[in-house]
Write a protein that holds these residues in place. Structure first.
Motif, mmCIF file in Angstrom:
data_model
loop_
_atom_site.group_PDB
_atom_site.id
_atom_site.type_symbol
_atom_site.label_atom_id
_atom_site.label_comp_id
_atom_site.label_asym_id
_atom_site.label_seq_id
_atom_site.Cartn_x
_atom_site.Cartn_y
_atom_site.Cartn_z
ATOM 1 N N THR A 27 0.852 -1.185 0.000
ATOM 2 C CA THR A 27 0.000 0.000 0.000
ATOM 3 C C THR A 27 0.890 1.238 0.000
ATOM 4 N N VAL A 28 0.588 2.154 -0.878
ATOM 5 C CA VAL A 28 1.383 3.378 -0.982
ATOM 6 C C VAL A 28 0.481 4.563 -0.675
ATOM 7 N N LYS A 29 0.897 5.332 0.324
ATOM 8 C CA LYS A 29 0.135 6.527 0.675
ATOM 9 C C LYS A 29 0.722 7.708 -0.081
ATOM 10 N N TRP A 30 -0.122 8.439 -0.761
ATOM 11 C CA TRP A 30 0.353 9.602 -1.510
ATOM 12 C C TRP A 30 -0.759 10.630 -1.582
ATOM 13 N N SER A 31 -0.435 11.845 -1.221
ATOM 14 C CA SER A 31 -1.369 12.948 -1.372
ATOM 15 C C SER A 31 -2.723 12.654 -0.715
ATOM 16 N N GLY A 32 -2.666 12.072 0.482
ATOM 17 C CA GLY A 32 -3.885 11.838 1.244
ATOM 18 C C GLY A 32 -4.695 10.618 0.836
ATOM 19 N N LYS A 33 -4.198 9.859 -0.150
ATOM 20 C CA LYS A 33 -4.940 8.660 -0.574
ATOM 21 C C LYS A 33 -4.052 7.436 -0.498
ATOM 22 N N GLU A 34 -4.689 6.264 -0.501
ATOM 23 C CA GLU A 34 -3.917 5.023 -0.486
ATOM 24 C C GLU A 34 -4.095 4.270 -1.798
ATOM 25 N N TYR A 35 -2.986 3.745 -2.311
ATOM 26 C CA TYR A 35 -3.010 3.005 -3.577
ATOM 27 C C TYR A 35 -2.380 1.636 -3.348
ATOM 28 N N THR A 36 -2.895 0.642 -4.078
ATOM 29 C CA THR A 36 -2.361 -0.706 -3.945
ATOM 30 C C THR A 36 -1.541 -1.050 -5.183
ATOM 31 N N VAL A 37 -0.341 -1.582 -4.967
ATOM 32 C CA VAL A 37 0.474 -2.042 -6.099
ATOM 33 C C VAL A 37 0.946 -3.464 -5.817
ATOM 34 N N ARG A 38 1.100 -4.220 -6.891
ATOM 35 C CA ARG A 38 1.588 -5.598 -6.761
ATOM 36 C C ARG A 38 2.939 -5.730 -7.435
ATOM 37 N N VAL A 39 3.872 -6.303 -6.716
ATOM 38 C CA VAL A 39 5.215 -6.536 -7.273
ATOM 39 C C VAL A 39 5.653 -7.922 -6.811
ATOM 40 N N CYS A 40 6.781 -8.403 -7.351
ATOM 41 C CA CYS A 40 7.315 -9.651 -6.808
ATOM 42 C C CYS A 40 8.732 -9.403 -6.321
ATOM 43 N N GLY A 41 9.260 -10.378 -5.578
ATOM 44 C CA GLY A 41 10.558 -10.200 -4.937
ATOM 45 C C GLY A 41 11.687 -9.901 -5.894
ATOM 46 N N ASP A 42 11.588 -10.413 -7.107
ATOM 47 C CA ASP A 42 12.658 -10.214 -8.074
ATOM 48 C C ASP A 42 12.530 -8.882 -8.815
ATOM 49 N N ASP A 43 11.506 -8.118 -8.531
ATOM 50 C CA ASP A 43 11.384 -6.783 -9.127
ATOM 51 C C ASP A 43 12.309 -5.820 -8.401
ATOM 52 N N SER A 44 12.748 -4.799 -9.118
ATOM 53 C CA SER A 44 13.608 -3.785 -8.516
ATOM 54 C C SER A 44 12.751 -2.651 -7.953
ATOM 55 N N ILE A 45 13.392 -1.768 -7.210
ATOM 56 C CA ILE A 45 12.695 -0.564 -6.736
ATOM 57 C C ILE A 45 12.223 0.267 -7.939
ATOM 58 N N GLY A 46 13.033 0.277 -9.004
ATOM 59 C CA GLY A 46 12.634 0.989 -10.226
ATOM 60 C C GLY A 46 11.303 0.466 -10.756
ATOM 61 N N GLU A 47 11.171 -0.851 -10.721
ATOM 62 C CA GLU A 47 9.929 -1.478 -11.178
ATOM 63 C C GLU A 47 8.770 -1.115 -10.241
ATOM 64 N N LEU A 48 9.025 -1.145 -8.941
ATOM 65 C CA LEU A 48 8.000 -0.745 -7.973
ATOM 66 C C LEU A 48 7.527 0.680 -8.268
ATOM 67 N N LYS A 49 8.491 1.568 -8.582
ATOM 68 C CA LYS A 49 8.122 2.963 -8.863
ATOM 69 C C LYS A 49 7.268 3.071 -10.125
ATOM 70 N N ARG A 50 7.533 2.196 -11.088
ATOM 71 C CA ARG A 50 6.697 2.224 -12.300
ATOM 72 C C ARG A 50 5.268 1.794 -12.004
ATOM 73 N N ARG A 51 5.146 0.803 -11.121
ATOM 74 C CA ARG A 51 3.787 0.362 -10.751
ATOM 75 C C ARG A 51 3.074 1.493 -9.997
ATOM 76 N N ILE A 52 3.827 2.229 -9.182
ATOM 77 C CA ILE A 52 3.233 3.355 -8.459
ATOM 78 C C ILE A 52 2.840 4.453 -9.445
ATOM 79 N N CYS A 53 3.685 4.643 -10.446
ATOM 80 C CA CYS A 53 3.393 5.640 -11.492
ATOM 81 C C CYS A 53 2.085 5.305 -12.199
ATOM 82 N N GLU A 54 1.863 4.012 -12.387
ATOM 83 C CA GLU A 54 0.661 3.558 -13.089
ATOM 84 C C GLU A 54 -0.613 4.041 -12.377
#
Ligand code: MG
Length: 340
Positions: A27-54
């Motif tokens: 769960t990512v909190k941003w600007s007063g709201k919560e968003y859910t992203v799914r990643v796997c262990g082999d993903d990088s932080i860069g990949e996590l950030k792309r999912r958050i960007c989505e």
């Protein structure tokens, strides 16, 4: 630079397969709201950030991720998630702003422009790794391709990168047309006779649409663009020799349009060879178009590539070609030999 930043990762012991494949829901909190992203262990932080960007539209490079105890490791985009003490259902905070002026953003972005050769053996290895196939499957499930113009029966597929392939995004000009690679419209017009065209850039969809719109590619009377893809369609892979990097897996497109496109009829042009690593036989490394003001008069790469594209379009199956030698391709005899 890419190597230096990933060296800390590669020196760590390899995590167990169960950790790398495990899917985490964060769960990512941003600007007063919560968003859910799914990643796997082999993903990088860069990949996590792309999912958050989505889900937030905040570009990865504008995101700062905060979570107690992890601290600065969240700032290193090459760190793998399985190397961090992250658990499913954990909440982290993101600080960042949605871009308004993406022109400015492009100019000040730091970008890795160096390319590297990945050895034949390792490229095969990366393509066939279960973890990468799994990432591709997840991307196929998650990424939606917006079809602008219908796929055409009997046409091959041409996939094109933008930056340094069709456009010099690092030079400045009053009019973006000055930075367009020469003969772009002539090239696309000629290619369109035999190929459907998909544009795939490692930037955001806003940038892709803006840039292609400014160059007149999206509403040209002589050709149509089938679809646009952006950075969110890419996957992150790990190479023993080169660390962590992103690539453009054509399998995503093939899975979305199985009745039209396959490894047998697809060719992708990109100035970065590593983008082909999941489909090395379908990539052609184009000479980068840089320093547009100095090279505009002399760059004829797209003219020469038009001839190659049209010559190989006569083959039923282009997967046997080695695009590395495109400039010495001889149509007549080699065509029959390769088809046999
Ligand atoms: Mg490029």
């Amino acid at each position: 630079m890419a190597e230096a930043s990933s060296s800390s990762v590669t020196s760590l012991p390899s995590p167990s397969p169960s950790l790398t494949e495990e899917e985490l829901t964060l769960t990512v909190k941003w600007s007063g709201k919560e968003y859910t992203v799914r990643v796997c262990g082999d993903d990088s932080i860069g990949e996590l950030k792309r999912r958050i960007c989505e889900v937030t539209n905040v570009l990865p490079k504008r995101q700062k991720l905060l979570y107690p105890k992890i601290g600065s490791k969240l700032a290193d985009e090459s760190v793998l998630i399985c190397h961090l003490p992250l658990k499913s259902s954990l909440k982290m905070t993101m600080i960042g702003t949605v871009e308004d002026d993406i022109i400015v953003d492009q100019v000040d972005s730091s970008e890795i422009v160096d390319d590297f050769e990945i050895g034949q053996d390792e490229a095969v290895d990366i393509k066939d790794k279960d973890i990468n196939k799994q990432k591709l499957r997840r991307r196929i499930d998650q990424y939606n391709i917006d079809v602008r113009n219908p796929c055409r029966e009997g046409k091959k597929l041409l996939v094109l990168d933008i930056d340094y392939t069709l456009f010099d995004h690092r030079s400045t000009a009053e009019n973006p047309l000055e930075l367009m690679r020469p003969y772009l419209h002539e090239f696309l017009t000629a290619a369109y006779a035999e190929y459907d065209i998909i544009i795939w850039s490692a930037t955001s969809m806003r940038w892709v649409e803006l840039k292609m719109g400014q160059l007149g590619v999206l509403d040209h009377p002589n050709y149509k663009i089938t679809a646009l893809l952006d950075h969110l369609a890419m996957i992150t892979v790990h190479s023993d020799a080169r660390g962590i990097f992103d690539c453009k897996p054509l399998g995503l497109i093939w899975a979305k349009f199985p009745e039209y496109y396959s490894a047998k009829n697809t060719i992708m042009f990109d100035d970065l060879r590593r983008n082909f690593v999941m489909n090395p036989k379908n990539g052609l490394t184009i000479r980068p178009f840089r320093k547009a003001h100095a090279n505009r008069e002399s760059d004829r790469e797209l003219v020469k590539l038009t001839q190659y594209l049209l010559a190989i379009s006569k083959l039923d199956d282009i997967s046997g070609l080695n695009h590395k030698y495109w400039e010495s391709y001889k149509e007549d005899n080699s065509k029959r030999r390769r088809q046999a």
